[in-house]
Design an enzyme around this catalytic site. Structure first.
Site, PDB file in Angstrom:
ATOM      1  N   ASP A  55       0.469  -0.877  -0.210  1.00  8.25           N
ATOM      2  CA  ASP A  55      -0.199  -0.255   0.033  1.00  8.25           C
ATOM      3  C   ASP A  55       1.141   1.456  -0.142  1.00  8.25           C
ATOM      4  OD1 ASP A  55      -1.971   2.325   0.342  1.00  8.25           O
ATOM      5  OD2 ASP A  55      -2.676   0.566   1.543  1.00  8.25           O
ATOM      6  N   ASP A  56       0.907   2.514  -1.272  1.00  4.75           N
ATOM      7  CA  ASP A  56       1.475   3.322  -1.115  1.00  4.75           C
ATOM      8  C   ASP A  56       2.784   3.328  -1.029  1.00  4.75           C
ATOM      9  OD1 ASP A  56      -0.968   4.378  -0.825  1.00  4.75           O
ATOM     10  OD2 ASP A  56      -0.591   5.525   1.207  1.00  4.75           O
ATOM     11  N   CYS A  91      -5.145   4.429  -3.891  1.00 13.38           N
ATOM     12  CA  CYS A  91      -5.834   3.527  -3.085  1.00 13.38           C
ATOM     13  C   CYS A  91      -7.119   2.224  -3.926  1.00 13.38           C
ATOM     14  CB  CYS A  91      -5.513   3.514  -1.968  1.00 13.38           C
ATOM     15  SG  CYS A  91      -4.556   3.882  -0.862  1.00 13.38           S
ATOM     16  N   ASP A 325      -0.091  -0.108  -5.018  1.00 18.74           N
ATOM     17  CA  ASP A 325      -1.537   0.533  -6.031  1.00 18.74           C
ATOM     18  C   ASP A 325      -1.161   1.829  -6.305  1.00 18.74           C
ATOM     19  OD1 ASP A 325      -1.677   1.129  -3.275  1.00 18.74           O
ATOM     20  OD2 ASP A 325      -3.040   0.983  -2.295  1.00 18.74           O
ATOM     21  N   ASN A 326      -0.231   1.881  -6.041  1.00 18.96           N
ATOM     22  CA  ASN A 326       0.395   3.571  -5.960  1.00 18.96           C
ATOM     23  C   ASN A 326       1.303   4.281  -5.836  1.00 18.96           C
ATOM     24  OD1 ASN A 326      -2.340   4.089  -4.057  1.00 18.96           O
ATOM     25  ND2 ASN A 326      -0.432   5.792  -3.462  1.00 18.96           N
TER      26      ASN A 326
END
Length: 524
Positions: A55-56, A91, A325-326
């Site tokens: 995540d991130d 997200c 995700d990013n």
């Protein structure tokens, strides 16, 4: 890794009876590869697949530095994609794109809110019912999910914890956004509350441990698919106890666009104070260190997963994907911390893959997108991709050309719909309503009109980004990434108008594309 020498791409010659010829004909072999699931030469069972979705996690500002084990066990044993992108830097819409293989304008998840269709009933009735796990389930894959799913998952308006998305046999999903302690899980549709005990509750470790139990309990007769989605390195950046003192001398990188003014950029980028106050720099440095600390548990997760696969003799027949995700930023263009922007630090993501047919230590330049994960996974599983409604394309051919033929895309779409609040933010009243994600010193990271669409061109002839904003200014940003990799200069007033016209036409086409038309690059 000295203690684990088996490579995912290594195969042994299958045993054959005396009546068979010494080798299959080339035509027969190619036909088998093109019409059947990708298989390990030593097994008749379709290949297993594991996705680790963090995540991130960025790649542009050092986000992969802590991942020594992941790089050794996946990247060194397979392929590392250095031009991997998300089609939207937030997200929920990004994860929706991963699950469906579609651009946001087709799955219609716009942001992290229910109103933006994040885990909404509309999402559940439409795109979620057609996500790639449903295809794997029909092929008798044993499917397992654990960790963060979608930001609004489990809320009352999204069906509460009783909602289990179709296609999953084992479901251990986090209710809401990333947490490390004091969270609620939906365990196969039943509520399970967790506290703050490291041994029992630390979410990254819990995800790992439950995945190992799943592997122990699986049926050896059928392939498996695992999707592990730890909270790291999302806020609140709570590291495991043993890692809370790591990287104490590390600071966020000061190069590139760090602490630079957002000159000639969209109005939101022109608001932050420059240079940043010392308080903001101290805050983002602490965030940067804590992000790295949380990732060390993910690094352990990868190592233990690979060793488990080796111990149960499934490593050589398993594809392992590692991605995010990013991306993220900490101080770029004087923005303290967040994602949601069109720049490379927010849209570039890590991607490493190992598995059957993938030679080790490959560094691949072909642009790949998060909407390509679903078709690649289905390609591995043997699904006829012409029967699936996806905008992305399989990148199996890029990393395992012996298994598939394929071509790289020359350009692609990045799109984002901004979020704002209907009333003024108390930390930034001068900007009025319509902004969100605001920090002290009146730095707001998002707004209703932080809504944009970009065409990113990346091939041997052009390395450029062209973006249009849906705002009262009809603002345009254009960057030549070859001469200006940090996107410091908006060249919209300097570039050849014919190039702008080409980019505009590509953007118009991509913004309305569906399925096959998203992969049609005939237009110059």
């Amino acid at each position: 890794m000295a203690d684990l020498k088996i490579r995912a791409g290594a195969t042994r010659s299958p045993q054959r009876g005396g009546g068979h010829s010494a080798a299959l004909s080339l035509v027969t072999l190619l036909s088998a590869l093109l019409t059947c699931p990708v298989r390990c030469a030593e097994s008749d069972k379709p290949s297993n697949i594991i996705v680790v979705l963090v995540d991130d996690q960025d790649v542009q500002i050092g986000g992969m530095t802590p991942m020594k084990k992941a790089k050794a066990y996946i990247g060194d044993e397979g392929a590392t994609f250095v031009n991997s992108f998300t089609v939207t830097p937030l997200c929920c819409p990004s994860r929706s794109s991963i699950l469906t293989g579609r651009y946001p304008h087709n799955h219609e998840v716009r942001n992290n809110s229910l109103n933006g269709n994040c885990s909404s009933l509309q999402w559940q009735k439409g795109p979620e019912a057609e996500a790639f796990p449903t295809y794997l389930n029909k092929l008798k894959y044993q499917t397992f999910f654990s960790g963060k799913y979608l930001n609004q998952y489990g809320s009352k308006a999204a069906g509460s914890v009783g909602h289990i998305p179709p296609g999953w046999d084992q479901w251990h999903a986090l209710v809401g956004n990333s947490q490390y302690y004091n969270y609620t899980l939906s365990v196969n549709g039943k509520e399970e509350k967790h506290g703050d005990s490291y041994e029992d509750d630390y979410l990254t470790d819990l995800i790992l441990n439950r995945s190992l139990h799943f592997l122990d309990d699986r049926s050896p007769q059928h392939p498996f698919f695992l999707m592990l989605s730890p909270p790291a390195c999302h806020s609140p950046w709570t590291a495991a106890p043993q890692y809370q003192k790591e990287f104490k001398d590390v600071q966020a990188p000061r190069d590139g666009s760090f602490n630079k003014p957002g000159k000639d950029k969209h109005w939101l980028l022109r608001q932050p104070l420059n240079p940043m106050p010392n308080s903001s720099v101290t805050f983002l440095d602490n965030a940067y260190r804590k992000r790295w600390q949380t990732l060390l548990s993910v690094d352990d997760m990868v190592e233990k997963l690979v060793k488990k696969l080796d111990s149960i003799k499934e490593l050589n027949n398993t594809y392992i994907f590692y991605t995010s995700d990013n991306g993220y930023h900490t101080g770029q263009f004087s923005l303290p911390i967040d994602k949601r922007q069109l720049y490379e630090f927010d849209i570039r993501i890590p991607l490493m893959v190992r598995g059957p047919g993938i030679k080790p230590k490959q560094v691949l330049q072909a642009p790949v997108l998060n909407i390509d994960l679903a078709p690649t996974i289905l390609d591995i599983a043997g699904v006829n991709l012409s029967s699936v409604n996806v905008d992305g394309q399989s990148f199996l051919a890029q990393m395992a050309p012996s298994l598939r033929n394929g071509t790289a895309r020359p350009y692609f779409l990045v799109e984002y719909t901004g979020e704002g609040q209907p009333t003024s933010d108390p930390t930034c009243p001068k900007l009025g309503p319509g902004v969100s994600q605001c920090f002290p010193d009146c730095v707001c990271e998002d707004a209703y009109n932080n809504t944009y669409a970009c065409v990113r061109t990346l091939d041997s002839k052009m390395n450029m980004q062209y973006c249009e904003f849906a705002d009262s200014e009809s603002f345009v940003e254009v960057y030549n990434l070859t001469s200006d990799p940090h996107q410091l200069e908006n060249i919209v007033k300097k570039v050849d108008p014919s190039i702008l016209q080409i980019m505009n036409q590509r953007l118009i086409k991509l913004q309305s594309c569906v399925s096959d038309s998203c992969r049609d690059y005939k237009q110059k």
